[in-house]
Scaffold this active site. Structure first.
Site, PDB file in Angstrom:
ATOM      1  N   LYS A   1      17.076  22.068 -10.997  1.00  0.00           N
ATOM      2  CA  LYS A   1      16.330  20.818 -11.189  1.00  0.00           C
ATOM      3  C   LYS A   1      17.107  19.718 -11.896  1.00  0.00           C
ATOM      4  CE  LYS A   1      12.613  19.945 -10.418  1.00  0.00           C
ATOM      5  NZ  LYS A   1      11.295  20.174 -11.004  1.00  0.00           N
TER       6      LYS A   1
ATOM      7  N   SER B   1      15.399  21.878 -15.852  1.00  0.00           N
ATOM      8  CA  SER B   1      14.289  22.780 -16.122  1.00  0.00           C
ATOM      9  C   SER B   1      14.784  23.996 -16.894  1.00  0.00           C
ATOM     10  CB  SER B   1      13.681  23.215 -14.786  1.00  0.00           C
ATOM     11  OG  SER B   1      12.957  24.410 -14.942  1.00  0.00           O
TER      12      SER B   1
ATOM     13  N   HIS C   1       0.841  -1.214   0.000  1.00  0.00           N
ATOM     14  CA  HIS C   1       0.000   0.000   0.000  1.00  0.00           C
ATOM     15  C   HIS C   1       0.872   1.259   0.000  1.00  0.00           C
ATOM     16  CE1 HIS C   1      -3.306  -2.729   1.287  1.00  0.00           C
ATOM     17  NE2 HIS C   1      -2.324  -3.295   1.979  1.00  0.00           N
TER      18      HIS C   1
END
Ligand code: ARG
Length: 493
Positions: free
Chosen positions: A283, A277, A156
């Site tokens: 990034k 980016s 999960h």
């Protein structure tokens, strides 16, 4: 278009540009250009051997075909409705209709195209098997380096129990082993010859189907001539194999994206597989993994298109089938590239062993082992131990023996230390490494078991690679044999 050898008899008006574009398969036919020439050659050789065409005609046709092959697809007229008619028309331009016009005896574009698709697809399936072997190799060798790398296992997406990175990677690798098996199985239903079925009712010419089958390296025939021209179940089956591969890759890609976040920080991708980016200079984005995840849509879409196009088609050939084929090329191209790129991502990523180790116990992942230890040490039923540890989990996790006893008093009215549970036992249960070591049942993460599993999986991979090599050799041999027969025919003149 110099002379429309196809339409000139029956049809008076030519289609305009829009209709031509709408009905043409020339764009996708670039995939089958070389295969079509091989099919033409095998058919021509067989026609000569059966006495259907003269030796001199066979010579002329084969010479012309070699010439066209050398020139490449760009030399063909792309205004025809498909590669078959463009190629035949070029042949007739080169060697004259009295010779070139005999090539299509006892044949139709319907069996021709089905044969071409099978020839190309079988090569692509072999290629995919090679790519899958590469990926499995990459996963097993990264696993081999991480037999002792602890990590949290998830259910999960919640921390569940400690495991190792090797255990996790072998899980993915074995899925791709089954993808390999599925590809091989689909291959056995692809490598069959439809040639000689002609339009659908076979032909009154005395052709020899098994000769062209052997010349083209097919394992057997698609026997019934209606089945041979109309069935595309082999495309649907292959597209489903590709979709399965892409789903398996996509699941892995999702993990790679998550594991690359600051929150997880389990891995860092090699710069090669990353982008940045245009505005945020800091990034480093896992774009290749995201695109593998995204491109699974191409494979699923292709499968859906194929199913929808083939649904409700009456026997035998229908032009709808032309619309089916490009889906398989789109899907195989995407799938094969994605498999190879994933192999590279796995082989070059940096594993943050410290973070993974630290996280392996976050969220009281050793709770199951503590409950199991209580059962083994005290003889209380597992369900009771589960309740006691469950209550303890509501607190800070990782309890002391004193805390365990306090909860046990509330639940069963007595202490567990009184029934044999010791500090040492608790400490060991809470140690992730001893958790892993204990899980040495077949398929578990214990280092010894992982070493055994890696060995046996590597043996299977080796056997698969050998199988693949012999299939590749069979195909290569049959193609060089065909070219040998062709040059022998030519040298006789
Ligand atoms: N381009 C066609 C295809 O891909 C080739 C077969 C054409 N046959 C025909 N009867 N029009 O299916």
């Amino acid at each position: 278009m110099s002379s429309d050898i196809l339409r000139r008899g029956r049809l008076a008006t030519a289609p305009d540009e829009e209709i031509t574009k709408f009905t043409s398969s020339m764009d996708a036919d670039k995939w089958i250009f070389e295969a079509d020439i091989a099919v033409d050659m095998a058919h021509t050789v067989m026609l000569k051997e059966q006495g259907i065409i003269k030796e001199s005609d066979c010579y002329g046709i084969l010479k012309g075909l070699l010439n066209i092959k050398e020139g490449g697809i760009d030399k063909l007229d792309h205004t025809y409705e498909d590669i078959h008619i463009s190629l035949e028309s070029k042949l007739i331009d080169l060697v004259g209709e009295d010779v070139g016009g005999r090539m299509h005896s006892g044949r139709s574009r319907n069996d021709e195209v089905a044969t071409c698709i099978r020839l190309v697809l079988r090569d692509e399936m072999l290629g995919l098997m090679g790519d899958l072997a590469l990926l499995r190799g990459s996963l097993y060798s990264t696993a081999d380096k991480n037999i002792d790398t602890l990590m949290p296992g998830f259910t999960h997406l919640q921390h569940a129990q400690p495991t190792t990175l090797a255990h996790h990677l072998i899980a993915h690798a074995n899925v791709f082993g089954r993808d390999f098996d599925r590809t091989l199985s689909a291959y056995s239903r692809i490598n069959l010859s439809p040639l000689g079925a002609a339009a659908f009712a076979s032909t009154g010419f005395n052709i020899d189907r098994s000769r062209t089958q052997k010349l083209l390296g097919f394992d057997d025939l698609v026997e019934n001539s209606m089945d041979a021209v109309s069935s595309r179940d082999f495309l649907i089956e292959s597209a489903s194999v590709f979709a399965n591969v892409m789903i398996n890759l996509s699941k892995m890609a999702e993990e790679i994206v998550m594991w690359s976040t600051a929150e997880f920080d389990f891995i860092e991708l090699n710069d090669m597989y990353s982008s940045t980016s245009s505005i945020m200079p800091q990034k480093k984005n896992p774009d290749t993994a995201e695109l593998i995840r995204g491109k699974s849509g191409v494979a699923i879409g292709s499968l859906m298109s194929l199913l929808t196009i083939c649904k409700s088609l009456p026997l035998s050939y229908n032009r709808d089938l032309q619309e089916a084929t490009p889906n398989i090329w789109r899907s195989i191209e995407t799938t094969r590239a994605a498999v190879r790129i994933m192999a590279g991502i796995v082989g070059t990523m940096k594993v943050n062993i410290d973070v993974m180790t630290e996280q392996s116990v976050t969220g009281f992942t050793t709770a199951t082992e503590l409950a199991d230890t209580i059962v083994r040490a005290t003889g209380v039923p597992f369900r009771t131990a589960h309740q006691i540890v469950g209550v303890l989990s509501r607190g800070k996790g990782e309890p002391t023996l004193g805390e365990i006893d306090a909860v046990a008093h509330n639940v069963i009215g007595e202490s567990l230390s009184g029934r044999g549970l010791t500090e040492d036992m608790v400490r060991e249960a809470l140690d992730p490494r001893s958790n892993i070591k204990k899980r040495n049942v077949t398929g578990g993460p214990a280092p010894d078991e992982i070493r055994r599993s890696l060995n046996s999986n590597m043996v299977k991979l080796g056997k698969d690679e050998q199988k693949l090599e012999s299939l590749n050799k069979r195909i290569d041999d049959s193609i060089s044999n065909l070219l040998g027969v062709v040059s022998e025919c030519i040298s006789k003149q």
